[in-house]
Design a protein around this motif. Structure first.
Motif, mmCIF file in Angstrom:
data_model
loop_
_atom_site.group_PDB
_atom_site.id
_atom_site.type_symbol
_atom_site.label_atom_id
_atom_site.label_comp_id
_atom_site.label_asym_id
_atom_site.label_seq_id
_atom_site.Cartn_x
_atom_site.Cartn_y
_atom_site.Cartn_z
ATOM 1 N N SER A 1 0.818 -1.209 0.000
ATOM 2 C CA SER A 1 0.000 0.000 0.000
ATOM 3 C C SER A 1 0.855 1.263 0.000
ATOM 4 O O SER A 1 2.007 1.255 0.425
ATOM 5 C CB SER A 1 -0.932 -0.001 1.217
ATOM 6 N N GLY A 2 0.249 2.335 -0.505
ATOM 7 C CA GLY A 2 0.867 3.646 -0.449
ATOM 8 C C GLY A 2 1.938 3.934 -1.493
ATOM 9 O O GLY A 2 2.642 4.932 -1.393
ATOM 10 N N ILE A 3 2.063 3.088 -2.499
ATOM 11 C CA ILE A 3 3.098 3.295 -3.513
ATOM 12 C C ILE A 3 2.680 4.377 -4.507
ATOM 13 O O ILE A 3 1.501 4.656 -4.670
ATOM 14 C CB ILE A 3 3.425 1.981 -4.260
ATOM 15 N N LYS A 4 3.676 4.963 -5.153
ATOM 16 C CA LYS A 4 3.438 5.948 -6.199
ATOM 17 C C LYS A 4 3.557 5.251 -7.552
ATOM 18 O O LYS A 4 4.215 4.215 -7.662
ATOM 19 C CB LYS A 4 4.473 7.071 -6.120
ATOM 20 N N HIS A 5 2.939 5.854 -8.553
ATOM 21 C CA HIS A 5 2.955 5.273 -9.896
ATOM 22 C C HIS A 5 3.521 6.262 -10.903
ATOM 23 O O HIS A 5 3.125 7.422 -10.926
ATOM 24 C CB HIS A 5 1.544 4.861 -10.322
ATOM 25 N N ALA A 6 4.435 5.775 -11.748
ATOM 26 C CA ALA A 6 4.990 6.558 -12.847
ATOM 27 C C ALA A 6 4.626 5.844 -14.151
ATOM 28 O O ALA A 6 4.649 4.620 -14.211
ATOM 29 C CB ALA A 6 6.506 6.677 -12.706
ATOM 30 N N TYR A 7 4.299 6.634 -15.156
ATOM 31 C CA TYR A 7 3.865 6.066 -16.434
ATOM 32 C C TYR A 7 4.613 6.708 -17.591
ATOM 33 O O TYR A 7 4.793 7.919 -17.617
ATOM 34 C CB TYR A 7 2.370 6.324 -16.653
ATOM 35 N N ILE A 8 5.015 5.864 -18.540
ATOM 36 C CA ILE A 8 5.462 6.368 -19.833
ATOM 37 C C ILE A 8 4.383 5.961 -20.835
ATOM 38 O O ILE A 8 3.674 4.973 -20.628
ATOM 39 C CB ILE A 8 6.847 5.815 -20.258
ATOM 40 N N SER A 9 4.266 6.712 -21.909
ATOM 41 C CA SER A 9 3.265 6.375 -22.929
ATOM 42 C C SER A 9 3.809 5.263 -23.826
ATOM 43 O O SER A 9 5.020 5.020 -23.875
ATOM 44 C CB SER A 9 2.941 7.605 -23.774
ATOM 45 N N ALA B 1 8.205 11.014 -16.370
ATOM 46 C CA ALA B 1 7.275 10.098 -15.702
ATOM 47 C C ALA B 1 7.502 10.094 -14.191
ATOM 48 O O ALA B 1 6.547 10.128 -13.408
ATOM 49 C CB ALA B 1 7.442 8.683 -16.266
ATOM 50 N N LEU B 2 8.760 10.073 -13.780
ATOM 51 C CA LEU B 2 9.071 10.065 -12.345
ATOM 52 C C LEU B 2 8.689 11.391 -11.692
ATOM 53 O O LEU B 2 8.151 11.406 -10.580
ATOM 54 C CB LEU B 2 10.548 9.756 -12.130
ATOM 55 N N ASN B 3 8.939 12.495 -12.381
ATOM 56 C CA ASN B 3 8.534 13.800 -11.845
ATOM 57 C C ASN B 3 7.021 13.883 -11.688
ATOM 58 O O ASN B 3 6.525 14.431 -10.701
ATOM 59 C CB ASN B 3 9.042 14.948 -12.724
ATOM 60 N N ASN B 4 6.285 13.334 -12.635
ATOM 61 C CA ASN B 4 4.822 13.319 -12.539
ATOM 62 C C ASN B 4 4.334 12.466 -11.378
ATOM 63 O O ASN B 4 3.247 12.687 -10.853
ATOM 64 C CB ASN B 4 4.197 12.845 -13.848
#
Length: 183
Positions: free
Chosen positions: A72-80, A103-106
């Motif tokens: 729980s509580g993790i952050k998510h980074a996405y690339i297109s 992606a990491l900054n977002n």
């Protein structure tokens, strides 16, 4: 250095992330996510926080869901998909350092000054490197601290990047010494 530990699918993804930023990474090995990997991710989340950066495809999303259900509580980074495709192959390993950093900054990364509480000399002094039993000793300490089993260089990196306090390290060493006396 990025405070959070970045969770990716494979070794090539680790290489791509490390081209973009200085960070500790965990490669889950695709769908081979076992209980040991989940425990490492939980420990990373407890100590530093975790950001998941998986491939922009069905498999990557499935891996992301598996981890999210267990930690729980993790952050998510996405690339297109567009950022992650090269010669018909899609994945984080194909993304540019700029796309990974975006992606990491977002995902709202936290940047902190890199700390080096432990040195290679510490590993040598405590018999965790350059000793006949170093691998077994590192494996024991790695299990005690929840940072996993690995070679000396990776072990040193994890000690520092996970922010292991000297007191906790010394307590694990004491358990190791007690175990070795009992054998």
């Amino acid at each position: 250095m990025i405070k959070e530990v970045i969770v990716v699918e494979g070794r090539d993804d680790v290489t791509a992330v490390k081209r973009a930023v200085e960070a500790e990474c965990i490669a889950v090995g695709g769908f081979g996510i076992n209980a040991k990997v989940i425990e490492r991710i939980k420990e990373a989340q407890r100590r530093k926080g975790v950001i998941i950066l998986t491939d922009p495809d069905f498999a990557g999303e499935k891996i992301r869901r598996i981890i999210s259900k267990r930690v729980s509580g993790i952050k998510h980074a996405y690339i297109s998909q567009k950022e992650g495709i090269k010669d018909g192959d899609i994945g984080v390993e194909n993304a540019s350092p700029e796309a990974i950093l975006r992606a990491l900054n977002n995902a709202k990364i936290t940047v902190e000054e890199k700390q080096e509480l432990f040195t290679l000399q510490d590993l040598i002094y405590f018999g965790l490197s350059g000793d006949n039993n170093a691998k077994e000793r590192r494996d024991f300490i790695g299990r005690e601290l929840g940072i996993g089993c690995c070679n000396s260089r990776q072990f040193l990196s994890r000690l520092n990047n996970y922010g292991i306090p000297k007191e906790e390290f010394k307590a694990a060493l004491k358990k190791l010494e007690e175990k070795e006396k009992g054998e």
